[in-house]
Design an enzyme around this catalytic site. Structure first.
Site, PDB file in Angstrom:
ATOM      1  N   HIS A 111      -3.100   2.130   4.256  1.00 44.10           N
ATOM      2  CA  HIS A 111      -2.470   1.579   5.356  1.00 44.10           C
ATOM      3  C   HIS A 111      -3.149   0.556   6.152  1.00 44.10           C
ATOM      4  O   HIS A 111      -4.222   0.636   6.162  1.00 44.10           O
ATOM      5  CB  HIS A 111      -2.580   3.092   6.288  1.00 44.10           C
ATOM      6  CG  HIS A 111      -1.683   4.310   5.549  1.00 44.10           C
ATOM      7  ND1 HIS A 111      -1.749   5.405   5.925  1.00 44.10           N
ATOM      8  CD2 HIS A 111      -0.655   4.072   5.030  1.00 44.10           C
ATOM      9  CE1 HIS A 111      -0.878   6.257   5.456  1.00 44.10           C
ATOM     10  NE2 HIS A 111      -0.008   5.359   4.704  1.00 44.10           N
ATOM     11  N   ARG A 136       2.153   5.092  -3.716  1.00 43.02           N
ATOM     12  CA  ARG A 136       3.428   4.771  -3.490  1.00 43.02           C
ATOM     13  C   ARG A 136       4.424   4.714  -4.934  1.00 43.02           C
ATOM     14  O   ARG A 136       3.531   4.464  -5.754  1.00 43.02           O
ATOM     15  CB  ARG A 136       3.749   3.512  -2.758  1.00 43.02           C
ATOM     16  CG  ARG A 136       3.088   3.621  -1.316  1.00 43.02           C
ATOM     17  CD  ARG A 136       3.350   2.150  -0.623  1.00 43.02           C
ATOM     18  NE  ARG A 136       2.968   2.013   0.674  1.00 43.02           N
ATOM     19  CZ  ARG A 136       1.546   1.699   0.935  1.00 43.02           C
ATOM     20  NH1 ARG A 136       0.830   0.896  -0.084  1.00 43.02           N
ATOM     21  NH2 ARG A 136       1.132   1.453   2.083  1.00 43.02           N
ATOM     22  N   LYS A 192       1.641  -2.813  -0.421  1.00 45.95           N
ATOM     23  CA  LYS A 192       2.541  -3.656   0.364  1.00 45.95           C
ATOM     24  C   LYS A 192       2.024  -4.795   0.822  1.00 45.95           C
ATOM     25  O   LYS A 192       0.712  -4.774   1.013  1.00 45.95           O
ATOM     26  CB  LYS A 192       2.998  -2.734   1.911  1.00 45.95           C
ATOM     27  CG  LYS A 192       3.838  -1.639   1.560  1.00 45.95           C
ATOM     28  CD  LYS A 192       4.206  -0.997   2.757  1.00 45.95           C
ATOM     29  CE  LYS A 192       5.261  -0.095   2.764  1.00 45.95           C
ATOM     30  NZ  LYS A 192       5.714   0.724   4.045  1.00 45.95           N
ATOM     31  N   HIS A 213       7.466  10.025  -2.144  1.00 49.67           N
ATOM     32  CA  HIS A 213       6.479  10.112  -1.123  1.00 49.67           C
ATOM     33  C   HIS A 213       6.032  11.548  -0.565  1.00 49.67           C
ATOM     34  O   HIS A 213       4.914  11.566  -0.032  1.00 49.67           O
ATOM     35  CB  HIS A 213       7.118   9.357   0.132  1.00 49.67           C
ATOM     36  CG  HIS A 213       6.648   8.141   0.657  1.00 49.67           C
ATOM     37  ND1 HIS A 213       6.264   7.049  -0.290  1.00 49.67           N
ATOM     38  CD2 HIS A 213       5.870   7.913   1.647  1.00 49.67           C
ATOM     39  CE1 HIS A 213       5.799   6.223   0.550  1.00 49.67           C
ATOM     40  NE2 HIS A 213       5.379   6.448   1.731  1.00 49.67           N
ATOM     41  N   TYR A 243      -0.713  12.265   9.528  1.00 49.29           N
ATOM     42  CA  TYR A 243      -1.103  13.525   8.665  1.00 49.29           C
ATOM     43  C   TYR A 243      -2.137  14.482   9.318  1.00 49.29           C
ATOM     44  O   TYR A 243      -2.310  15.595   9.299  1.00 49.29           O
ATOM     45  CB  TYR A 243      -1.910  13.036   7.254  1.00 49.29           C
ATOM     46  CG  TYR A 243      -0.990  12.010   6.498  1.00 49.29           C
ATOM     47  CD1 TYR A 243       0.281  12.553   6.031  1.00 49.29           C
ATOM     48  CD2 TYR A 243      -0.984  10.621   6.568  1.00 49.29           C
ATOM     49  CE1 TYR A 243       1.103  11.970   5.385  1.00 49.29           C
ATOM     50  CE2 TYR A 243      -0.232   9.998   5.678  1.00 49.29           C
ATOM     51  CZ  TYR A 243       0.887  10.713   5.165  1.00 49.29           C
ATOM     52  OH  TYR A 243       1.913  10.068   4.567  1.00 49.29           O
ATOM     53  N   ARG A 296       2.554  11.907  -1.997  1.00 55.01           N
ATOM     54  CA  ARG A 296       1.790  11.104  -1.172  1.00 55.01           C
ATOM     55  C   ARG A 296       1.357  11.630  -0.025  1.00 55.01           C
ATOM     56  O   ARG A 296       0.242  11.844   0.294  1.00 55.01           O
ATOM     57  CB  ARG A 296       2.247   9.649  -0.908  1.00 55.01           C
ATOM     58  CG  ARG A 296       1.542   8.642  -0.280  1.00 55.01           C
ATOM     59  CD  ARG A 296       2.162   7.545  -0.285  1.00 55.01           C
ATOM     60  NE  ARG A 296       1.698   6.261   0.593  1.00 55.01           N
ATOM     61  CZ  ARG A 296       0.856   5.656   0.673  1.00 55.01           C
ATOM     62  NH1 ARG A 296      -0.138   5.414  -0.590  1.00 55.01           N
ATOM     63  NH2 ARG A 296       0.482   4.542   1.499  1.00 55.01           N
TER      64      ARG A 296
END
Length: 300
Positions: free
Chosen positions: A272, A149, A173, A246, A281, A249
């Site tokens: 994630h 990120r 995150k 992004h 994806y 990514r």
């Protein structure tokens, strides 16, 4: 206690106790401030389901994105659930508030050939020894090579890299730390930047500190500069001037799955929390496969 005071107490809980990401807390603050503007600074006990439905409906009429409406609903539900647990109100009025279904769009993905051209072009420019060129090449190689990120990339310090193992320690995150690998191309670009580029940039400021990537004034590189770099270099190859970091990514994740990588491994690489987030994806890979089939198969 009025609604505005309850909101402030709830946001402090999110930031200091639950340690939600600052960006999430800011978004919730904006959402809940809008609620107060819409219905007035009532006491929490005075707020009922009709107040909340009117506010939610008004947001939809303003044309807010489904993802924004869903976040607003989550913010309100969290507030009143907390208020109920804290015995500020006797019952939660948000229980019957419907969460709008989120639309999911497939992310922008650049082809491996297109990215190779972009990255090779940057590497050629960097070979001249220009400090900014060396930095830009290392930034894009690491974004793509490690699937980072933009906040994770900009937050890297020099000591977060382990060149021998080709890994980077990043803070994702929710302040969750993980170690991610990167490849040979990224390793070469980062090494060239550290040897020939960063010293030049760090000399432009007295407080460069430990930041890995520096701006032209010698201070830690900011997300805005990375967005501008990606838009200028990668945007044309994905057909969107609005493309951001992004996209690299997304491309890294899709190319890994195209190459046979395990979905769980990609989830760990990207950081994630949910496998469902990573599964988007697989849809991208499926769409690419269908397009290849339509173009190449004689019976398509």
């Amino acid at each position: 206690m009025q609604l505005s005071a309850a909101i402030e107490a709830y946001l402090r809980e999110l930031a200091e106790v639950r340690r939600l990401a600052p960006a999430t807390v800011r978004a919730y603050r904006s959402d809940l401030a809008d609620l107060v503007t819409a219905i007035g600074d009532l006491s929490p006990a005075e707020v009922d389901i009709e107040h909340l439905r009117e506010w939610s409906w008004a947001g939809a009429q303003q044309g807010l994105a489904r993802s924004t409406l869903a976040r607003r609903t989550a913010a309100v539900r969290g507030l009143f659930r907390w208020a109920t647990e804290e015995a500020i109100i006797p019952a939660d009025p948000s229980l019957r508030l419907v969460t709008p279904k989120r639309g999911r769009t497939l992310p922008h993905v650049a082809s491996t050939d297109a990215l190779r051209i972009v990255l090779d072009d940057l590497a050629e420019r960097a070979s001249g020894g220009d400090a900014v060129g060396l930095r830009d090449s290392a930034v894009l190689e690491l974004l793509y090579g490690a699937g980072l990120r933009v906040s994770e990339l900009c937050g890297l310090d020099v000591d977060d890299l382990d060149p021998a193992r080709r890994t980077a320690r990043v803070l994702g995150k929710g302040s969750k730390e993980r170690v991610v690998p990167y490849g040979g191309a990224a390793a070469r670009a980062v090494e060239a930047y550290l040897v020939r580029g960063r010293p030049t940039l760090s000399a432009r400021a007295s407080d460069a500190g430990a930041a890995l990537f520096l701006g032209t004034r010698g201070r830690r590189l900011g997300p805005r500069s990375v967005y501008d770099l990606v838009a200028r270099t990668v945007g044309p190859v994905v057909g969107s001037a609005a493309v951001g970091p992004h996209a690299l990514r997304h491309s890294a994740a899709t190319h890994l799955l195209d190459g046979g990588a395990d979905l769980r491994a990609v989830q760990e690489l990207l950081g994630h929390a949910s496998l469902g987030t990573t599964q988007i994806y697989t849809h991208v890979s499926s769409e690419r496969l269908k397009e290849t089939y339509r173009v190449a198969h004689p019976r398509a």
